[in-house]
Design a protein around this motif. Structure first.
Motif, PDB file in Angstrom:
ATOM      1  N   MET A   1       0.851  -1.179   0.063  1.00 39.69           N
ATOM      2  CA  MET A   1      -0.192  -0.003  -0.079  1.00 39.69           C
ATOM      3  C   MET A   1       0.743   1.207  -0.202  1.00 39.69           C
ATOM      4  N   MET A   2       0.373   2.419  -0.691  1.00 41.85           N
ATOM      5  CA  MET A   2       0.947   3.533  -0.591  1.00 41.85           C
ATOM      6  C   MET A   2       0.015   4.644  -0.081  1.00 41.85           C
ATOM      7  N   ASN A   3       0.121   4.870   1.226  1.00 40.29           N
ATOM      8  CA  ASN A   3      -0.951   5.899   1.702  1.00 40.29           C
ATOM      9  C   ASN A   3      -0.337   7.101   2.050  1.00 40.29           C
ATOM     10  N   LYS A   4       0.874   7.224   2.220  1.00 38.13           N
ATOM     11  CA  LYS A   4       1.431   8.628   2.656  1.00 38.13           C
ATOM     12  C   LYS A   4       2.709   8.772   2.079  1.00 38.13           C
ATOM     13  N   ILE A   5       2.858  10.075   1.248  1.00 45.21           N
ATOM     14  CA  ILE A   5       3.977  10.413   0.515  1.00 45.21           C
ATOM     15  C   ILE A   5       4.639  11.654   1.250  1.00 45.21           C
ATOM     16  N   LEU A   6       5.723  11.724   1.442  1.00 47.89           N
ATOM     17  CA  LEU A   6       6.458  12.787   2.190  1.00 47.89           C
ATOM     18  C   LEU A   6       7.296  13.629   0.993  1.00 47.89           C
ATOM     19  N   VAL A   7       7.222  14.858   1.230  1.00 44.98           N
ATOM     20  CA  VAL A   7       8.021  15.655   0.196  1.00 44.98           C
ATOM     21  C   VAL A   7       8.563  16.768   1.053  1.00 44.98           C
ATOM     22  N   PRO A   8       9.895  16.849   1.159  1.00 48.57           N
ATOM     23  CA  PRO A   8      10.680  17.901   1.744  1.00 48.57           C
ATOM     24  C   PRO A   8      10.541  19.086   0.699  1.00 48.57           C
ATOM     25  N   VAL A   9      10.417  20.064   1.548  1.00 47.39           N
ATOM     26  CA  VAL A   9      10.100  21.598   0.692  1.00 47.39           C
ATOM     27  C   VAL A   9      11.164  22.665   1.201  1.00 47.39           C
ATOM     28  N   ASP A  10      11.779  23.156   0.392  1.00 47.95           N
ATOM     29  CA  ASP A  10      12.350  24.598   0.675  1.00 47.95           C
ATOM     30  C   ASP A  10      12.056  25.563  -0.062  1.00 47.95           C
ATOM     31  N   PHE A  11      10.905  25.605  -0.779  1.00 48.95           N
ATOM     32  CA  PHE A  11      10.129  26.341  -1.898  1.00 48.95           C
ATOM     33  C   PHE A  11      10.967  26.744  -2.959  1.00 48.95           C
ATOM     34  N   SER A  12      11.878  25.995  -3.439  1.00 47.44           N
ATOM     35  CA  SER A  12      12.691  26.188  -4.485  1.00 47.44           C
ATOM     36  C   SER A  12      11.967  25.547  -5.616  1.00 47.44           C
ATOM     37  N   GLU A  13      12.577  25.692  -7.028  1.00 49.09           N
ATOM     38  CA  GLU A  13      12.085  25.052  -8.018  1.00 49.09           C
ATOM     39  C   GLU A  13      12.337  23.380  -7.871  1.00 49.09           C
ATOM     40  N   PHE A  14      13.368  23.181  -7.220  1.00 50.75           N
ATOM     41  CA  PHE A  14      13.793  21.674  -7.184  1.00 50.75           C
ATOM     42  C   PHE A  14      12.672  20.841  -6.234  1.00 50.75           C
ATOM     43  N   SER A  15      12.333  21.566  -4.967  1.00 45.93           N
ATOM     44  CA  SER A  15      11.274  20.937  -4.310  1.00 45.93           C
ATOM     45  C   SER A  15       9.912  20.801  -5.120  1.00 45.93           C
ATOM     46  N   GLU A  16       9.766  22.048  -6.167  1.00 44.18           N
ATOM     47  CA  GLU A  16       8.489  21.944  -6.690  1.00 44.18           C
ATOM     48  C   GLU A  16       8.495  20.847  -7.605  1.00 44.18           C
ATOM     49  N   ASN A  17       9.589  20.799  -8.350  1.00 44.11           N
ATOM     50  CA  ASN A  17       9.598  19.498  -9.122  1.00 44.11           C
ATOM     51  C   ASN A  17       9.254  18.023  -8.557  1.00 44.11           C
ATOM     52  N   ALA A  18       9.867  17.866  -7.385  1.00 45.46           N
ATOM     53  CA  ALA A  18       9.346  16.740  -6.542  1.00 45.46           C
ATOM     54  C   ALA A  18       7.996  16.698  -6.529  1.00 45.46           C
ATOM     55  N   LEU A  19       7.441  17.975  -5.776  1.00 31.99           N
ATOM     56  CA  LEU A  19       6.053  18.025  -5.274  1.00 31.99           C
ATOM     57  C   LEU A  19       4.997  17.562  -6.748  1.00 31.99           C
ATOM     58  N   GLU A  20       5.286  18.064  -8.032  1.00 28.79           N
ATOM     59  CA  GLU A  20       4.591  17.648  -8.961  1.00 28.79           C
ATOM     60  C   GLU A  20       4.595  16.220  -9.294  1.00 28.79           C
ATOM     61  N   VAL A  21       5.862  15.518  -9.211  1.00 21.04           N
ATOM     62  CA  VAL A  21       5.766  14.178  -9.296  1.00 21.04           C
ATOM     63  C   VAL A  21       4.823  13.435  -8.069  1.00 21.04           C
ATOM     64  N   ALA A  22       5.198  13.896  -6.977  1.00 21.54           N
ATOM     65  CA  ALA A  22       4.619  13.358  -5.744  1.00 21.54           C
ATOM     66  C   ALA A  22       3.122  13.405  -5.825  1.00 21.54           C
ATOM     67  N   ALA A  23       2.653  14.484  -6.560  1.00 22.76           N
ATOM     68  CA  ALA A  23       1.162  14.747  -6.627  1.00 22.76           C
ATOM     69  C   ALA A  23       0.562  13.837  -7.787  1.00 22.76           C
ATOM     70  N   GLN A  24       1.496  13.348  -8.681  1.00 24.27           N
ATOM     71  CA  GLN A  24       0.712  12.525  -9.812  1.00 24.27           C
ATOM     72  C   GLN A  24       0.843  11.009  -9.331  1.00 24.27           C
ATOM     73  N   LEU A  25       1.948  10.504  -8.148  1.00 28.41           N
ATOM     74  CA  LEU A  25       1.708   9.439  -7.588  1.00 28.41           C
ATOM     75  C   LEU A  25       0.646   9.360  -6.392  1.00 28.41           C
ATOM     76  N   ALA A  26       0.639  10.300  -5.842  1.00 28.37           N
ATOM     77  CA  ALA A  26      -0.560  10.502  -4.948  1.00 28.37           C
ATOM     78  C   ALA A  26      -2.014  10.169  -5.669  1.00 28.37           C
ATOM     79  N   HIS A  27      -2.269  10.687  -6.942  1.00 29.53           N
ATOM     80  CA  HIS A  27      -3.324  10.569  -7.634  1.00 29.53           C
ATOM     81  C   HIS A  27      -3.486   9.171  -7.964  1.00 29.53           C
TER      82      HIS A  27
END
Length: 279
Positions: A1-27
């Motif tokens: 099961m994949m219930n929770k995905i953690l994304v470390p964020v420093d508000f940079s473009e690099f963490s935004e890149n990770a956030l976008e991928v994490a969102a796709q996996l969350a969906h």
């Protein structure tokens, strides 16, 4: 099961890149997103008198929450349950505390490797997470608006202590309907093994991993190269892979195939996304 995905964020473009991928996996997994921002306040700050420290800590907390509001205002996050966490962590190995406390299943983080840019997501911090995290870590190196994986490379020495990691990787890729290409990189000098030795080791591994019911098409490619890293790159390029998957044990106890922590080296240098599974 994949219930929770953690994304470390420093508000940079690099963490935004990770956030976008994490969102796709969350969906895809119907998972929640946990967003972690590390304040990283210095010891000097924390030795101020209690009243001043409290007021300034409140200021930084409110600032972080405001930045989260802007940062999370993205259309691709619609319909995903999100939880923001702000901690005064200063070192990335502490992310594992959040992983354990919140039952995280996957960490997705951005990285700009060894480019020398300033910010939190430098290669050494990525390595700290990979070395210490008890769950898989997916490292994203550039913007990927369409994280549609078709082919993966899983590289290992296929020693018996990698069996559980192998099973976890196969489950992850099966859920995403990804074709997995398995590879063993044979190196020269003291690391060299004969074809017979490698095939014997792989046969023993696959027999135990599949309880002696090895799929007919579950072949493992054996390649010769001067380094594991270069061998994996070359193979990934040859088959047109979308992601590289690796077992990793951090810096302690590494032997055989991953001596020198190849998992961290590839996370630092490959343009392809890299997912590591802790042995």
């Amino acid at each position: 099961m994949m219930n929770k995905i953690l994304v470390p964020v420093d508000f940079s473009e690099f963490s935004e890149n990770a956030l976008e991928v994490a969102a796709q996996l969350a969906h895809k997994f119907k998972a929640d997103l946990i967003l972690l921002h590390m304040l990283g306040l210095s010891e000097a700050f924390l030795t101020k008198d209690d009243a001043q420290e409290f007021m300034e800590a409140q200021y930084y907390m409110k600032l972080a929450k405001k930045r989260f509001m802007d940062f999370l205002d993205k259309p691709y996050l619609k319909g995903i349950k999100k939880n923001e966490i702000v901690q005064n962590y200063k070192d990335f190995y502490e992310i594992n505390n959040i992983v354990k406390e919140h039952d995280i299943d996957l960490v997705v983080m951005g990285s700009h490797g060894t480019s020398g840019l300033s910010g939190l997501f430098v290669g050494s911090n990525t390595e700290k997470v990979i070395r210490n995290c008890v769950v898989p870590v997916l490292v994203i190196k550039k913007k990927r608006a369409d994280f549609n994986l078709k082919k993966a490379v899983f590289a290992s020495d296929f020693s018996l202590d990698h069996i559980e990691v192998y099973k976890k990787a196969m489950k992850f890729f099966n859920r995403l309907d990804v074709e997995v290409h398995k590879v063993y990189i044979n190196r020269p000098n003291q690391y060299f093994k004969s074809t017979e030795e490698i095939e014997g080791q792989i046969a023993g591994f696959m027999g135990k991993a599949h309880l002696n019911k090895v799929p007919a098409k579950d072949n493992i490619v054996i390649l010769n190269d001067y380094s594991i890293e270069q061998g994996i790159y070359n193979y990934a390029e040859t088959i047109g892979a979308d992601i590289i998957a690796l077992p990793t044990q951090g810096r302690k106890g590494l032997a055989h195939f991953f001596k020198g922590s190849i998992g961290e080296d590839i996370a630092n240098h490959a343009d392809l996304p890299v997912i590591t599974f802790k042995v």
